[in-house]
Each structure stands twice: as structure tokens, then as C-alpha cells.
Design a protein around this motif. Structure first.
Motif, PDB file in Angstrom:
ATOM      1  N   ILE A 137     -17.743  40.352  65.995  1.00 23.04           N
ATOM      2  CA  ILE A 137     -17.465  41.386  66.988  1.00 23.04           C
ATOM      3  C   ILE A 137     -18.520  41.246  68.078  1.00 23.04           C
ATOM      4  O   ILE A 137     -19.717  41.280  67.793  1.00 23.04           O
ATOM      5  N   PRO A 138     -18.115  41.069  69.325  1.00 20.08           N
ATOM      6  CA  PRO A 138     -19.078  40.703  70.364  1.00 20.08           C
ATOM      7  C   PRO A 138     -20.001  41.848  70.750  1.00 20.08           C
ATOM      8  O   PRO A 138     -19.622  43.018  70.650  1.00 20.08           O
ATOM      9  N   PRO A 139     -21.200  41.514  71.211  1.00 20.05           N
ATOM     10  CA  PRO A 139     -22.077  42.539  71.780  1.00 20.05           C
ATOM     11  C   PRO A 139     -21.534  43.042  73.109  1.00 20.05           C
ATOM     12  O   PRO A 139     -20.720  42.366  73.762  1.00 20.05           O
ATOM     13  N   ALA A 140     -21.983  44.207  73.522  1.00 18.65           N
ATOM     14  CA  ALA A 140     -21.491  44.797  74.774  1.00 18.65           C
ATOM     15  C   ALA A 140     -21.759  43.886  75.964  1.00 18.65           C
ATOM     16  O   ALA A 140     -20.970  43.844  76.920  1.00 18.65           O
ATOM     17  N   ALA A 141     -22.870  43.147  75.918  1.00 23.12           N
ATOM     18  CA  ALA A 141     -23.195  42.252  77.031  1.00 23.12           C
ATOM     19  C   ALA A 141     -22.125  41.184  77.213  1.00 23.12           C
ATOM     20  O   ALA A 141     -21.831  40.762  78.332  1.00 23.12           O
ATOM     21  N   ASP A 142     -21.535  40.731  76.096  1.00 25.72           N
ATOM     22  CA  ASP A 142     -20.470  39.737  76.196  1.00 25.72           C
ATOM     23  C   ASP A 142     -19.233  40.338  76.855  1.00 25.72           C
ATOM     24  O   ASP A 142     -18.528  39.655  77.617  1.00 25.72           O
ATOM     25  N   CYS A 143     -18.948  41.594  76.565  1.00 25.55           N
ATOM     26  CA  CYS A 143     -17.807  42.254  77.214  1.00 25.55           C
ATOM     27  C   CYS A 143     -17.982  42.242  78.729  1.00 25.55           C
ATOM     28  O   CYS A 143     -17.066  41.895  79.479  1.00 25.55           O
ATOM     29  N   ARG A 144     -19.172  42.618  79.170  1.00 22.38           N
ATOM     30  CA  ARG A 144     -19.430  42.674  80.608  1.00 22.38           C
ATOM     31  C   ARG A 144     -19.504  41.280  81.217  1.00 22.38           C
ATOM     32  O   ARG A 144     -19.185  41.106  82.395  1.00 22.38           O
ATOM     33  N   ALA A 145     -19.920  40.285  80.440  1.00 24.15           N
ATOM     34  CA  ALA A 145     -20.001  38.921  80.971  1.00 24.15           C
ATOM     35  C   ALA A 145     -18.629  38.417  81.397  1.00 24.15           C
ATOM     36  O   ALA A 145     -18.497  37.716  82.401  1.00 24.15           O
ATOM     37  N   CYS A 146     -17.589  38.782  80.630  1.00 27.78           N
ATOM     38  CA  CYS A 146     -16.232  38.356  80.982  1.00 27.78           C
ATOM     39  C   CYS A 146     -15.574  39.323  81.960  1.00 27.78           C
ATOM     40  O   CYS A 146     -15.094  38.928  83.018  1.00 27.78           O
ATOM     41  N   HIS A 147     -15.556  40.580  81.611  1.00 25.69           N
ATOM     42  CA  HIS A 147     -14.847  41.562  82.432  1.00 25.69           C
ATOM     43  C   HIS A 147     -15.579  41.859  83.738  1.00 25.69           C
ATOM     44  O   HIS A 147     -14.955  42.218  84.727  1.00 25.69           O
ATOM     45  N   GLY A 148     -16.885  41.681  83.736  1.00 24.04           N
ATOM     46  CA  GLY A 148     -17.645  41.980  84.947  1.00 24.04           C
ATOM     47  C   GLY A 148     -17.513  40.944  86.032  1.00 24.04           C
ATOM     48  O   GLY A 148     -17.837  41.206  87.197  1.00 24.04           O
ATOM     49  N   ASN A 149     -17.010  39.737  85.702  1.00 25.40           N
ATOM     50  CA  ASN A 149     -16.831  38.692  86.709  1.00 25.40           C
ATOM     51  C   ASN A 149     -15.488  38.788  87.417  1.00 25.40           C
ATOM     52  O   ASN A 149     -15.252  38.095  88.400  1.00 25.40           O
ATOM     53  N   ALA A 150     -14.600  39.607  86.889  1.00 28.83           N
ATOM     54  CA  ALA A 150     -13.246  39.652  87.427  1.00 28.83           C
ATOM     55  C   ALA A 150     -13.111  40.718  88.501  1.00 28.83           C
ATOM     56  O   ALA A 150     -13.816  41.718  88.499  1.00 28.83           O
TER      57      ALA A 150
END
Length: 320
Positions: A137-150
Motif C-alpha cells: 500500500i503506497p505512502p501518501a507521497a507516492d499518491c502525490r507523486a503521480c496525481h500531483g503531476n497531472a
């Protein structure tokens, strides 16, 4: 005519902490962890993200219509459930508040009686995804790494993904759930502006349409003209692959030195990188531990079939 992707949103940390339990997010009917609340509608993007073979279900709560550029209103909630081996393992949660987007992940108990909030550092699970590998289960930083670039942090809820003209050859296509939201239903209900409800990728073959759709769904969220990786635009903007065909790559192997070598998948860096799960070379860099062999085969076949890939062809079509 298609729908433009939303203008870049500020991904501020939400003012409130996500609920400690998935039950408290509003996904389920009161007292249940299986019956979905009637206010939440299922949907299925036609080009889903590869997630190591997980079976996924998705729901959205829309408090108001989306805008002409598909920006989601404050109060929107989305959930994505991951199942491995017939058992729910993880549910991801996004909510747009007045302060920005909240990202949270919830881990299901072994008996699936509840799902608790996962720490920001992420969490290993016991769900096997391959010999010697288990789901993380990914850390929150990984969520933002993908979704934050879009441009739009909700990557799977777009006009193309919800199009009435679904690609029959899309990889890992999911059956549309009963009552699923799609572009026609959004327009008919007034929750999306009037528009062409059947946008599609313009392509010269079924393989090309499926290949470009896979790249859009799995790569285009980060590799896009209006993001930090604009030098390698894999999203389906006009002249989509102009930055990849016969262009040298900063990442090279013994055989591959250009991003896409027309007619030669073995010399194409894009094939080498999706075929790898080395931390220094794999693509996508996050969220997957297992090579998507069907994608390797599709992209290799498409590149091999097209020795005259043209950087001047408009491959985008009406894709939004």
C-alpha cells in the motif's frame, strides 16, 4: 469535439485529517461495509492503470456538475478498491475540499470487517502478487507523486476514459458495472456540459488505438506537455508522440538508445523500461512490482508493425 483536461489544480493539503476508518468516508450505506451508499456511483475507465493484476472497483460522489474542462467540484469524493485473490486488500480515497485534495489509503482487515487508515509511510500486505512479492500500500507521497503531476489529479475520470465509444481492444478492460456513470449519462443528467459523448483516439489500426490508450492511461498522467516531464509527452495531445519517435533517450541500454525506434521494438527504450522492474529503470516508477507482459507484447507489436511511424500524424483525435 472533446472535453479539455482540467486546468492545473493546486494540490494543497486538506484542512482536515482523513477519517480513521473507511466506513467514515461515506462510501457505504449505514452499518455496512459491502452495500454502497446510493449517492455514490460506480465508473470504469476504458484504459485502466496496470496495478499488478489487481481487480479494481471505483466509485465517485459528485455534489455538483463538472465544468467544461472536466474539473471536479469541491466536495467530490472518489474511492478505488483493490482486490487480490478474491479478497479486498486496499481502498484508496480522494476528496476535494476547499483547501485542496485529500489523499488517503485504507487497509482491509483479514476478515474484511473494516478498513483502517494507513500511515503516511505506507504499509506492506500479505497479498501475494507474484512469487516472492506481496502488494504494498503506497505512502501518501507516492499518491502525490503521480496525481500531483497531472493537470487533473483524478486520472481515470475524463471524457476519453468515460467515452461511449469504448475501445474493444483496451488492455485489462473492466466490465462496466450496473448503473455506471459514463459520459453520455453525465451529459444527459446535466452533470457535464453538452458535448460529443463518444470521443476516441484516432489511430491507423486497432493495435495503435490500444497502444496509445495504454500509454495515455499508464504514462500520460506524468508525461504530458503541461507538466514537469514535458520533454517526453506521452499524453494524447496533438502530435502526441513527436517527442518519442526516433528521439534519443537519456536512459539507454546495450541495444536501445531512442525512445521509439519505428519497426524495431528491441531498439526502443520505451519497451525496455516497461519490461523492467529494476528501481533505476522501470516505468511506471511507482505502484507496480510486476511487469505487464500483455503491455510489452502490445507495444512491441505496434512498434514492429509501423516501420513508418510519422511524427507529423495527429494521433490524438477527439480524446478528451
Amino acid at each position: 469535439m472533446g472535453v479539455a483536461v482540467a486546468n492545473i489544480l493546486v494540490l494543497a493539503v486538506a484542512a482536515s485529517t482523513p477519517p480513521a476508518s473507511l466506513r467514515a468516508t461515506g462510501l457505504y450505506a449505514t452499518g455496512s461495509v459491502t452495500v454502497i451508499a446510493e449517492t455514490n456511483r460506480p465508473f470504469a475507465p476504458q484504459y485502466p492503470l496496470w496495478s499488478d493484476g489487481a481487480v479494481k472497483r471505483r466509485w465517485i460522489y459528485l455534489p455538483a456538475p463538472v465544468t467544461a474542462d472536466f474539473e471536479l467540484p469541491v466536495g467530490t469524493k472518489l474511492w478505488k478498491e483493490f482486490t487480490f485473490g478474491g479478497h479486498r486488500v486496499e481502498t484508496r480515497y480522494l476528496e476535494r475540499t476547499a483547501a485542496g485534495w485529500t489523499f488517503a489509503t485504507y487497509a482491509w482487515s483479514a476478515d474484511e470487517s473494516d478498513a483502517r487508515l494507513v500511515p503516511a509511510t505506507g504499509e506492506h500486505t500479505h497479498a501475494a502478487i507474484a512469487p516472492g512479492k506481496s502488494h504494498m500500500i503506497p505512502p501518501a507521497a507516492d499518491c502525490r507523486a503521480c496525481h500531483g503531476n497531472a493537470a487533473n489529479p483524478v486520472l481515470g475520470f475524463t471524457a476519453l476514459q468515460l467515452s461511449a465509444d469504448r475501445d474493444p481492444d483496451a488492455l485489462h478492460a473492466e466490465p462496466r458495472p450496473t448503473g455506471a456513470l459514463d459520459l453520455p449519462s453525465l451529459v444527459a443528467s446535466g452533470f457535464a456540459p453538452a458535448q460529443d459523448v463518444a470521443p476516441r483516439i484516432a489511430a491507423r489500426s486497432a493495435d495503435e488505438r490500444a497502444a496509445l490508450g495504454y500509454l495515455h492511461g499508464n504514462c500520460g498522467g506524468c508525461h504530458r506537455a503541461d507538466g514537469p516531464l514535458a520533454s517526453l509527452d506521452m499524453d494524447l495531445a496533438a502530435h502526441a508522440l513527436a517527442t518519442t519517435i526516433d528521439h534519443p533517450s537519456r536512459f539507454t541500454t546495450a541495444d536501445a538508445s531512442v525512445r521509439i525506434a519505428p519497426g524495431a521494438p528491441e531498439r526502443s527504450v520505451i519497451v525496455a523500461r516497461i519490461s523492467s522492474r529494476s528501481p533505476v529503470s522501470q516505468m511506471p516508477p511507482l505502484g507496480t512490482q510486476v511487469v505487464d507482459q500483455q503491455a510489452v507484447a502490445l507495444l512491441s507489436r505496434w512498434i514492429a508493425q509501423r516501420p513508418t511511424l510519422s511524427t507529423n500524424q495527429n494521433l490524438a483525435g477527439d480524446h478528451r
